[in-house]
Design a protein around this motif. Structure first.
Motif, short mmCIF file in Angstrom:
data_model
loop_
_atom_site.label_atom_id
_atom_site.label_comp_id
_atom_site.label_asym_id
_atom_site.label_seq_id
_atom_site.Cartn_x
_atom_site.Cartn_y
_atom_site.Cartn_z
N ASP A 20 0.69 -1.25 -0.15
CA ASP A 20 -0.01 0.04 -0.16
C ASP A 20 1.03 1.19 -0.02
N TYR A 36 -3.69 5.43 19.80
CA TYR A 36 -3.69 4.57 18.85
C TYR A 36 -2.36 3.60 19.31
N LYS A 40 -1.90 -0.23 20.40
CA LYS A 40 -1.06 -1.36 19.66
C LYS A 40 -0.02 -1.72 20.65
N ASP A 55 -10.02 -1.08 16.10
CA ASP A 55 -10.37 -1.52 14.99
C ASP A 55 -10.90 -0.03 14.00
N GLU A 58 -7.53 2.05 13.18
CA GLU A 58 -6.71 1.11 12.38
C GLU A 58 -6.55 1.68 10.99
N PRO A 59 -7.67 1.85 10.43
CA PRO A 59 -7.84 2.27 8.88
C PRO A 59 -7.14 3.73 8.92
N LYS A 62 -3.43 3.21 9.04
CA LYS A 62 -2.75 2.07 8.52
C LYS A 62 -1.76 2.18 7.26
N ASN A 63 -1.86 3.16 6.49
CA ASN A 63 -0.96 3.72 5.51
C ASN A 63 0.06 4.95 6.15
N THR A 67 4.62 -0.25 10.43
CA THR A 67 4.56 -1.16 11.44
C THR A 67 5.67 -2.25 11.37
N ARG A 70 4.55 -4.49 8.29
CA ARG A 70 4.73 -4.00 7.03
C ARG A 70 6.32 -4.02 6.52
#
Length: 309
Positions: A20, A36, A40, A55, A58-59, A62-63, A67, A70
Motif C-alpha cells: 500500500d 492508537y 497497539k 479497529d 486502524e484504517p 494503516k498507511n 509497522t 509492514r
C-alpha cells in the motif's frame, strides 16, 4: 529470516508483492495518535484493550505508520529477490557467459582458420602465377631461340642464294672478251654464271668502275659466262691491264620511273630484272588480266603488262 509474508517465493511462482502507498500524518491525526500507539503496544504485550476502538483507528493510521508487519513484509520481499538472483539469475548469467565465451572462442578459431586458409590460397595463387610466368618466360625464350635459328637459317639461305663472286684477269692487247671461268679465281661454281642483268656486275679496269651497257655487256653466247667490252672501253686495254669483275647472284632490282607530277590516271613504268630466277619474265606474269600493246583506260586503274617489249 523466516519468510511468511512475501509472495515472491518459488512455491508461489514468484508472485509480485503488493504494497500500500504510504501517506504523511496530518495535524488532525495527532489527537488520536497517542491512543492508537497505546492500544497497539498493549495488544503486542497481550494486555486487554478496547478492540472496537483499535479497529476504528486502524484504517486511519494503516498507511501512515510503518509497522513491524509492514517492514517484515518488505524485508521478506527483499530477501526473496536476493535469493532469486542468487539461485536463478546468477547461474543463468554464468551459463550465458560460458556459452558466449564458447561462441567467441569458436568464432575466433573460425576466423583464424579462415584467414590462414586465405593466406594459403593467396600463397598458392602467387606460386601458381610465378610458375605460369616462369613457364611463359621459358616458352618465350625457347620461341625466340627457335625464331633466331629460323632467321639464321633464312640469312644463311639468303647468303647462299645471294652469293658474291669475283675474278681477275690480266688482259692482252686488244682483248675484248673475258670468261669468268678463265680468270684468276678457279673456284667459281657453274651456278655463278652471268644469267643476271648487266647492271648487277661491277667491272673495274685499272681501278676505274665501268658503266654497264656503255662500257661492257654480257656476251650473248648462250652460256652466260663472258663479259664483252664495248668500243667505248676498248682503248683502255693494253698488255697487262688488270680487270676485276664482281657480281651477285639471285639478286633482283626494281626501278620505278616517276613522272614529275601525276594527275588522275597517271602511270608508272616498272622495269624488273630477275637474274637467274627465270629467263623469260613474261611467263611469270602471264596471268595478269590486261596484256597487250595498248594500255586500258586509265580511269579503270588496272594493272597492264605491255607485251610489245
Amino acid at each position: 529470516m523466516r519468510n511468511d509474508q512475501s509472495t515472491f517465493i518459488q512455491e508461489l511462482g514468484y508472485l509480485i508483492d503488493e504494497f500500500d502507498e504510504l501517506q504523511d500524518l496530518r495535524w488532525s491525526d495527532l489527537q488520536y495518535l497517542a491512543e492508537y500507539r497505546e492500544l497497539k503496544m498493549k495488544k503486542n504485550d497481550g494486555l486487554p484493550i478496547d478492540q472496537v476502538k483499535l479497529d476504528q483507528l486502524e484504517p486511519l493510521f494503516k498507511n501512515k505508520i510503518v509497522t513491524a508487519s509492514r517492514w517484515n513484509k518488505f524485508q521478506n520481499a527483499l530477501v526473496g529477490m536476493q535469493k532469486f538472483i542468487k539461485d536463478e539469475v546468477e547461474g543463468f548469467v554464468l551459463d550465458k557467459q560460458q556459452e558466449m565465451q564458447l561462441f567467441v572462442d569458436g568464432k575466433q578459431a573460425y576466423i583464424v582458420e579462415f584467414v590462414d586458409g586465405r593466406v594459403r590460397l593467396i600463397n598458392n595463387t602467387v606460386s601458381e602465377g610465378i610458375n605460369t610466368m616462369s613457364d611463359k618466360r621459358d616458352y618465350f625464350i625457347a620461341f625466340v631461340n627457335t625464331k633466331t635459328d629460323e632467321v639464321r637459317e633464312i640469312i644463311q639461305e639468303f647468303d647462299s642464294n645471294s652469293a658474291r663472286y669475283y675474278t681477275i684477269w690480266t688482259a692482252t692487247q686488244g682483248q675484248l672478251d673475258f670468261n669468268i671461268f678463265q680468270g684468276s679465281n678457279k673456284n667459281i661454281p657453274p651456278e655463278a654464271n652471268l644469267n643476271i642483268a648487266t647492271e648487277n656486275i661491277d667491272l673495274v679496269i685499272n681501278g676505274v668502275l665501268q658503266t654497264p651497257y656503255t662500257d661492257f655487256v654480257i656476251h650473248n653466247n648462250g652460256f652466260y659466262d663472258t663479259i664483252r667490252l664495248t668500243a667505248n672501253s676498248q682503248s683502255l686495254i693494253q698488255d697487262g691491264t688488270e680487270i676485276v669483275a664482281r657480281w651477285y647472284k639471285n639478286v633482283g632490282k626494281l626501278y620505278f620511273k616517276h613522272a614529275h607530277s601525276h594527275g588522275e590516271g597517271g602511270r608508272d613504268s616498272l622495269t624488273v630484272t630477275k637474274g637467274m630466277l627465270d629467263i623469260n619474265l613474261k611467263e611469270q606474269l602471264m596471268y595478269i588480266p590486261f596484256r597487250g600493246n595498248l594500255p586500258p583506260d586509265p580511269k579503270e586503274r588496272k594493272l597492264w603488262l605491255d607485251t610489245s617489249i
